[in-house]
Scaffold this motif. Structure first.
Motif, PDB file in Angstrom:
ATOM      1  N   PHE A   9       7.948   3.250  -6.949  1.00  0.00           N
ATOM      2  CA  PHE A   9       7.985   1.783  -6.981  1.00  0.00           C
ATOM      3  C   PHE A   9       7.997   1.308  -8.435  1.00  0.00           C
ATOM      4  CE2 PHE A   9       5.563  -2.321  -6.600  1.00  0.00           C
ATOM      5  CZ  PHE A   9       6.457  -3.006  -5.792  1.00  0.00           C
ATOM      6  N   LEU A  10       7.119   1.885  -9.256  1.00  0.00           N
ATOM      7  CA  LEU A  10       7.083   1.536 -10.674  1.00  0.00           C
ATOM      8  C   LEU A  10       8.357   1.971 -11.390  1.00  0.00           C
ATOM      9  CD1 LEU A  10       3.531   2.105 -12.221  1.00  0.00           C
ATOM     10  CD2 LEU A  10       4.886   0.020 -12.183  1.00  0.00           C
ATOM     11  N   LYS A  11       8.847   3.170 -11.077  1.00  0.00           N
ATOM     12  CA  LYS A  11      10.081   3.651 -11.703  1.00  0.00           C
ATOM     13  C   LYS A  11      11.233   2.692 -11.438  1.00  0.00           C
ATOM     14  CE  LYS A  11       9.221   8.633 -11.826  1.00  0.00           C
ATOM     15  NZ  LYS A  11       9.583   9.945 -11.259  1.00  0.00           N
ATOM     16  N   ASP A  12      11.352   2.216 -10.195  1.00  0.00           N
ATOM     17  CA  ASP A  12      12.397   1.238  -9.862  1.00  0.00           C
ATOM     18  C   ASP A  12      12.298   0.004 -10.758  1.00  0.00           C
ATOM     19  OD1 ASP A  12      14.091   2.281  -7.891  1.00  0.00           O
ATOM     20  OD2 ASP A  12      12.713   1.746  -6.273  1.00  0.00           O
ATOM     21  N   HIS A  13      11.086  -0.477 -10.941  1.00  0.00           N
ATOM     22  CA  HIS A  13      10.884  -1.672 -11.760  1.00  0.00           C
ATOM     23  C   HIS A  13      11.144  -1.403 -13.244  1.00  0.00           C
ATOM     24  CE1 HIS A  13       9.088  -3.170  -8.054  1.00  0.00           C
ATOM     25  NE2 HIS A  13       9.274  -4.377  -8.558  1.00  0.00           N
ATOM     26  N   VAL A  14      10.776  -0.220 -13.708  1.00  0.00           N
ATOM     27  CA  VAL A  14      11.059   0.163 -15.105  1.00  0.00           C
ATOM     28  C   VAL A  14      12.568   0.211 -15.318  1.00  0.00           C
ATOM     29  CG1 VAL A  14      10.950   2.067 -16.763  1.00  0.00           C
ATOM     30  CG2 VAL A  14       8.893   1.409 -15.502  1.00  0.00           C
ATOM     31  N   LEU A  15      13.290   0.816 -14.383  1.00  0.00           N
ATOM     32  CA  LEU A  15      14.744   0.922 -14.498  1.00  0.00           C
ATOM     33  C   LEU A  15      15.394  -0.460 -14.505  1.00  0.00           C
ATOM     34  CD1 LEU A  15      15.191   3.999 -12.175  1.00  0.00           C
ATOM     35  CD2 LEU A  15      15.790   3.923 -14.617  1.00  0.00           C
ATOM     36  N   LEU A  16      14.907  -1.359 -13.684  1.00  0.00           N
ATOM     37  CA  LEU A  16      15.407  -2.735 -13.669  1.00  0.00           C
ATOM     38  C   LEU A  16      15.151  -3.407 -15.018  1.00  0.00           C
ATOM     39  CD1 LEU A  16      16.620  -5.148 -12.119  1.00  0.00           C
ATOM     40  CD2 LEU A  16      14.310  -5.648 -11.295  1.00  0.00           C
ATOM     41  N   TYR A  17      13.943  -3.253 -15.534  1.00  0.00           N
ATOM     42  CA  TYR A  17      13.555  -3.847 -16.821  1.00  0.00           C
ATOM     43  C   TYR A  17      14.471  -3.356 -17.946  1.00  0.00           C
ATOM     44  CZ  TYR A  17      10.588  -4.875 -20.897  1.00  0.00           C
ATOM     45  OH  TYR A  17      10.103  -5.317 -22.107  1.00  0.00           O
ATOM     46  N   PHE A  18      14.616  -2.040 -18.064  1.00  0.00           N
ATOM     47  CA  PHE A  18      15.436  -1.507 -19.145  1.00  0.00           C
ATOM     48  C   PHE A  18      16.920  -1.764 -18.913  1.00  0.00           C
ATOM     49  CE2 PHE A  18      11.625   0.839 -20.412  1.00  0.00           C
ATOM     50  CZ  PHE A  18      11.663   0.588 -21.781  1.00  0.00           C
ATOM     51  N   GLY A  19      17.332  -1.864 -17.659  1.00  0.00           N
ATOM     52  CA  GLY A  19      18.716  -2.225 -17.371  1.00  0.00           C
ATOM     53  C   GLY A  19      19.049  -3.579 -17.959  1.00  0.00           C
ATOM     54  N   GLU A  71       0.859  -1.185   0.000  1.00  0.00           N
ATOM     55  CA  GLU A  71       0.000   0.000   0.000  1.00  0.00           C
ATOM     56  C   GLU A  71       0.892   1.230   0.000  1.00  0.00           C
ATOM     57  OE1 GLU A  71      -3.453   0.241   2.203  1.00  0.00           O
ATOM     58  OE2 GLU A  71      -3.913  -1.885   2.067  1.00  0.00           O
ATOM     59  N   PHE A  72       0.773   2.014  -1.069  1.00  0.00           N
ATOM     60  CA  PHE A  72       1.578   3.211  -1.250  1.00  0.00           C
ATOM     61  C   PHE A  72       0.687   4.399  -1.525  1.00  0.00           C
ATOM     62  CE2 PHE A  72       4.874   0.215  -3.227  1.00  0.00           C
ATOM     63  CZ  PHE A  72       5.725   0.251  -2.133  1.00  0.00           C
ATOM     64  N   ASN A  73       1.206   5.593  -1.202  1.00  0.00           N
ATOM     65  CA  ASN A  73       0.546   6.791  -1.707  1.00  0.00           C
ATOM     66  C   ASN A  73       0.970   6.935  -3.179  1.00  0.00           C
ATOM     67  OD1 ASN A  73       3.037   8.293  -1.923  1.00  0.00           O
ATOM     68  ND2 ASN A  73       2.885   8.832   0.245  1.00  0.00           N
ATOM     69  N   MET A  74       0.427   7.926  -3.876  1.00  0.00           N
ATOM     70  CA  MET A  74       0.689   8.061  -5.316  1.00  0.00           C
ATOM     71  C   MET A  74       2.179   8.255  -5.610  1.00  0.00           C
ATOM     72  SD  MET A  74      -1.933   7.604  -7.172  1.00  0.00           S
ATOM     73  CE  MET A  74      -1.783   8.474  -8.711  1.00  0.00           C
ATOM     74  N   TYR A  75       2.847   9.064  -4.825  1.00  0.00           N
ATOM     75  CA  TYR A  75       4.270   9.329  -5.028  1.00  0.00           C
ATOM     76  C   TYR A  75       5.099   8.051  -4.853  1.00  0.00           C
ATOM     77  CZ  TYR A  75       8.905  11.381  -4.420  1.00  0.00           C
ATOM     78  OH  TYR A  75      10.242  11.676  -4.535  1.00  0.00           O
ATOM     79  N   GLU A  76       4.822   7.313  -3.767  1.00  0.00           N
ATOM     80  CA  GLU A  76       5.544   6.060  -3.505  1.00  0.00           C
ATOM     81  C   GLU A  76       5.251   5.027  -4.590  1.00  0.00           C
ATOM     82  OE1 GLU A  76       5.550   6.162   1.391  1.00  0.00           O
ATOM     83  OE2 GLU A  76       3.775   5.454   0.304  1.00  0.00           O
ATOM     84  N   GLN A  77       4.003   4.983  -5.037  1.00  0.00           N
ATOM     85  CA  GLN A  77       3.618   4.036  -6.090  1.00  0.00           C
ATOM     86  C   GLN A  77       4.384   4.336  -7.382  1.00  0.00           C
ATOM     87  OE1 GLN A  77      -0.573   4.061  -6.930  1.00  0.00           O
ATOM     88  NE2 GLN A  77      -0.430   2.377  -8.387  1.00  0.00           N
ATOM     89  N   GLU A  78       4.490   5.619  -7.729  1.00  0.00           N
ATOM     90  CA  GLU A  78       5.216   5.995  -8.939  1.00  0.00           C
ATOM     91  C   GLU A  78       6.694   5.622  -8.829  1.00  0.00           C
ATOM     92  OE1 GLU A  78       6.299   9.921 -11.560  1.00  0.00           O
ATOM     93  OE2 GLU A  78       4.357   9.844 -10.551  1.00  0.00           O
TER      94      GLU A  78
END
Length: 118
Positions: free
Chosen positions: A101-111, A92-99
């Motif tokens: 969280f997704l950014k971390d996963h996007v960076l991992l994916y593109f890495g 459970e995240f607020n909007m900022y934390e959720q974004e």
């Protein structure tokens, strides 16, 4: 903690710049999710309906979060679209934390993708 957030934002900006160099656009989060969805679907179709674009973004989110064990791909439907099963509840995240969280996963994916290209 602020240093970690700053580092995330710097890495995020670098990714967006790299994507601009590759595709000619500097996509926002929705654009990046769309790109990931198209990549995962594996088709070269150029035009998608609004519903298909939403589905592509859903594919992207599930693909990204499968890296952390939240989802697993169950298989493809008759049209070749992947379907996922949720394995555990999302934090459970607020909007900022959720974004972030997704950014971390996007960076991992593109890495991982950029490593394959190097």
């Amino acid at each position: 903690m602020d240093h970690a957030k700053e580092d995330l934002q710097v890495r995020w900006l670098k990714l967006r710049i790299k994507l601009k160099e590759k595709f000619g656009i500097k996509p926002d989060m929705d654009g990046i999710l769309f790109l990931i969805g198209v990549q995962e679907l594996g088709t070269a179709k150029q035009v998608y309906t609004k519903e298909q674009k939403q589905d592509l973004m859903h594919i992207a989110v599930c693909t990204l979060l499968s890296q952390s064990g939240y989802y697993v791909m169950e298989g493809l439907d008759e049209e070749g679209w992947p379907h996922f099963k949720q394995l555990k509840p999302l934090p459970e995240f607020n909007m900022y934390e959720q974004e972030n969280f997704l950014k971390d996963h996007v960076l991992l994916y593109f890495g991982q993708i950029f490593k394959k290209e190097d």
